[in-house]
Write an enzyme that holds these catalytic residues in place. Structure first.
Site, PDB file in Angstrom:
ATOM      1  N   THR A   1       0.894  -1.148   0.000  1.00  0.00           N
ATOM      2  CA  THR A   1       0.000   0.000   0.000  1.00  0.00           C
ATOM      3  C   THR A   1       0.936   1.202   0.000  1.00  0.00           C
ATOM      4  O   THR A   1       2.152   1.034  -0.033  1.00  0.00           O
ATOM      5  CB  THR A   1      -0.895  -0.052   1.271  1.00  0.00           C
ATOM      6  OG1 THR A   1      -1.810  -1.140   1.145  1.00  0.00           O
ATOM      7  CG2 THR A   1      -1.701   1.209   1.521  1.00  0.00           C
TER       8      THR A   1
ATOM      9  N   SER B   1     -10.886  -2.547   5.313  1.00  0.00           N
ATOM     10  CA  SER B   1      -9.490  -2.122   5.165  1.00  0.00           C
ATOM     11  C   SER B   1      -8.857  -1.861   6.527  1.00  0.00           C
ATOM     12  O   SER B   1      -9.558  -1.734   7.537  1.00  0.00           O
ATOM     13  CB  SER B   1      -9.453  -0.838   4.336  1.00  0.00           C
ATOM     14  OG  SER B   1      -8.160  -0.290   4.326  1.00  0.00           O
TER      15      SER B   1
ATOM     16  N   GLY C   1       1.157  -1.463   4.774  1.00  0.00           N
ATOM     17  CA  GLY C   1       1.574  -2.702   5.436  1.00  0.00           C
ATOM     18  C   GLY C   1       0.419  -3.546   5.948  1.00  0.00           C
ATOM     19  O   GLY C   1       0.545  -4.185   7.001  1.00  0.00           O
TER      20      GLY C   1
END
Ligand code: GLY
Length: 605
Positions: free
Chosen positions: A416, A487, A509
């Site tokens: 990410t 998320s 991460g």
């Protein structure tokens, strides 16, 4: 068994292949910032009365990121990201009169060009905004499951989970990044999209020189990306671009020009949408024109919580970031005096707080449009007190005692990217964006020149079975058409006791985003470290399952490690944890620090 405040909602787990892509490769030396256009900070601690003097930390002997290094300082504006060129795109726009929102949108599109492993237009993300006049906002442009998605779409004929939620065309959710960045600019920016996208278009059309960080990332992605297409700009004729080569992306430049000209419609309709749907048809993909035309970002109220006298603004569901951070810090706040950084008790209490907050995260959080989410309870101080009461001072609590139906499995951190931007007026933007896995699903949209995400793996593709990150999630995060997958992204803005921006922070991460971001915040607020020390301090991670306290090699002194083991913590060592990019207000300006374990650039003036 102790009585548990947690519902019995997580199922038995089954083994599954877990990807092992560590945050291992430091492509530049520790402490380098890749910065330009900067000067060193004034000597001594920040002298702003609202920012207490900084305290030098003690790290274990031999820790590879020693304390006491200077950060990049700039008096007016700062942008920090994993790409120096993308950070420079932000300052270019601010020099031209744009505010932090204009700059953040410019940075986001530039990252899609210069950091294609995670910067994206084929993925999604979240931004938290705090304007100098006190207004706050959060925008959710997370991907959604395509209309043709089904709960069991990743199971084979025998009911076993396949790897199709991670690799290939079926792994992609409907991208949200272009819709989100456009909406953010429209509401809070001052410049047109066609202006703020100029740096990105230039970088794509004219190209830029590949540095060692990008070259390393490209080399590591070879098998994954060339599996789906032999030739891309990153792998001309299947060969990875080397450091020093020029990366020119004419297809991506055309796509960015279409977006600059037509706004989000330039992506979700017209020839770019045709290219994406055609790419889906080449594989087993299911994203249709209808999926693309229906995509809409969602404005949300940020999670607002406080730790001591500081206020945190962070991302609410569909991300778990803000809630899990609030819950963890609320548990720690129950202790009137917390132990010093690096002590056995510090790591025990912080790890135990994360363990409890992640049990709730994994069982109770999901897209609020589909399931009820007990936000008020999870972020309340009363509930935190109840959880704190379950933490023993002398022994680690096995996760199975707190939640008996969970079992341990290994997991590794993943990718990410996060960027932080502030301007001279005090406007601040924290954005985290992702393709999920580095280089997403491995699929590149032919003709349109961008990578697609593998975000469908953030759903519980088989509730109770670990995903790529080893996260064991429940039924509430099962796949449903149109639903956002849960998320961990945690873009966060911290205000000081005078309500001024103190920190703009977030990370990459997977689940370690939450623990890495919150430890930088704790290091600054609780331990009064400088931002650079807070970023360089060794990190830990606990996500309930695997039931282990993960730590960075060399980051915990051997006697402390022995004590933690004797308390019952299963200690698990990784070379590096989390990829954080942060800005802190100091006297006379801002300090910016890109992740010392990775690559990046803090650029200001
Ligand atoms: N894809 C990682 C996350 O959103 O947590």
């Amino acid at each position: 068994m102790m009585s548990s405040p947690f519902p019995r909602s997580i199922l038995q787990v089954a083994p599954r292949v877990v990807l092992s892509l560590l945050l291992a490769a430091c492509s530049r030396g520790p402490g380098g910032t890749g910065a330009s256009d900067v000067r060193l900070p004034p000597a001594g601690p920040p002298g702003d009365p609202a920012i207490p003097a900084r305290v030098a930390p003690v790290f274990p002997a031999g820790w590879r990121l020693p304390a006491g290094q200077p950060a990049t300082f700039a008096p007016q504006v700062m942008a920090v990201s994993n790409s120096p060129a993308a950070s420079a795109a932000a300052t270019e726009i601010m020099r031209a009169g744009g505010n932090a929102v204009d700059a953040a949108v410019a940075l986001g599109f530039a990252l899609a060009v210069t950091w294609p492993e995670a910067g994206n237009i084929g993925g999604g993300g979240y931004s938290v905004v705090r304007l100098a006049d006190g207004r706050v906002a959060a925008i959710d442009y997370r991907e959604i499951a395509p209309l043709a998605a089904t709960r069991d779409m990743y199971l084979d004929a025998n009911g076993k989970l396949t790897d199709k939620s991670v690799y290939g065309h079926l792994a992609s959710g409907v991208p949200g990044a272009v819709a989100g960045l456009s909406a953010l600019l429209e509401r809070y920016g001052t410049m047109p999209l066609s202006r703020v996208m100029q740096p990105a278009i230039r970088l794509a059309r004219e190209g830029f020189v590949v540095d060692t960080a990008l070259a390393g990332s490209i080399a590591r992605a070879r098998g994954m990306v060339t599996r789906f297409q032999r030739s891309t700009p990153y792998f001309p004729n299947g060969q990875p671009l080397a450091a020093g080569a020029r990366l020119v992306q004419p297809d991506l430049a055309r796509t960015l020009e279409a977006i600059a000209q037509y706004g989000a419609a330039g992506f979700y309709k017209g020839w770019v949408a045709d290219s994406l749907v055609a790419e889906m048809r080449r594989g087993e993909g299911i994203i249709t024109h209808e999926d693309l035309s229906r995509y809409t970002p969602v404005w949300r109220a940020p999670i607002r919580t406080n730790f001591r006298e500081y206020t945190l603004l962070s991302m609410p569901p569909s991300s778990s970031g803000g809630v899990t951070t609030a819950e963890s810090l609320n548990i720690l706040e129950q202790y009137p005096a917390l132990p010093s950084y690096g002590s056995t008790r510090w790591f025990h209490l912080v790890g135990s707080a994360y363990q409890r907050a992640f049990i709730d995260r994994n069982a109770k959080l999901a897209d609020p449009a589909f399931v009820p989410v007990p936000l008020a309870q999870l972020t309340s101080k009363t509930y935190a007190r109840q959880l704190q009461g379950t933490i023993s001072e002398t022994r680690a609590t096995p996760t199975r005692e707190l939640e008996p139906r969970m079992q341990a499995l290994p997991r590794e951190p993943e990718h990410t990217t996060h960027y932080s931007v502030v301007d001279a007026q005090g406007n601040a933007v924290a954005t985290t964006t992702t393709l999920n896995n580095s280089w997403g699903s491995g699929v590149w949209v032919r003709g349109a020149g961008f990578m697609l995400n593998d975000e469908m793996d953030d759903f519980a593709a088989q509730p109770g079975t670990p995903n790529m990150f080893g996260l064991v999630q429940g039924e509430q995060n099962a796949i449903q058409p149109g639903k956002r997958m849960l998320s961990a992204m945690s873009p966060t803005i911290v205000l000081d006791r005078d309500n001024q921006v103190l920190l703009v922070v977030g990370a990459a991460g997977g689940p370690t985003i939450i623990t890495g971001t919150s430890q930088v915040i704790l290091n600054v607020i609780q331990h009064r470290m400088t931002l650079m020390d807070a970023m360089r301090a060794p990190r830990i991670h606990h996500q309930a399952l695997p039931d282990s306290l993960t730590f960075e090699a060399g980051g915990i002194a051997p006697p402390v490690l022995d004590s933690l083991r004797s308390m019952g913590h299963a200690m698990r060592q990784l070379r590096a944890l989390v990829n954080v990019n942060a800005i802190m207000r100091v006297k006379g300006g801002w300090e910016g620090v890109p992740e010392p374990r990775r690559s990046g650039g803090a650029v200001g003036y």
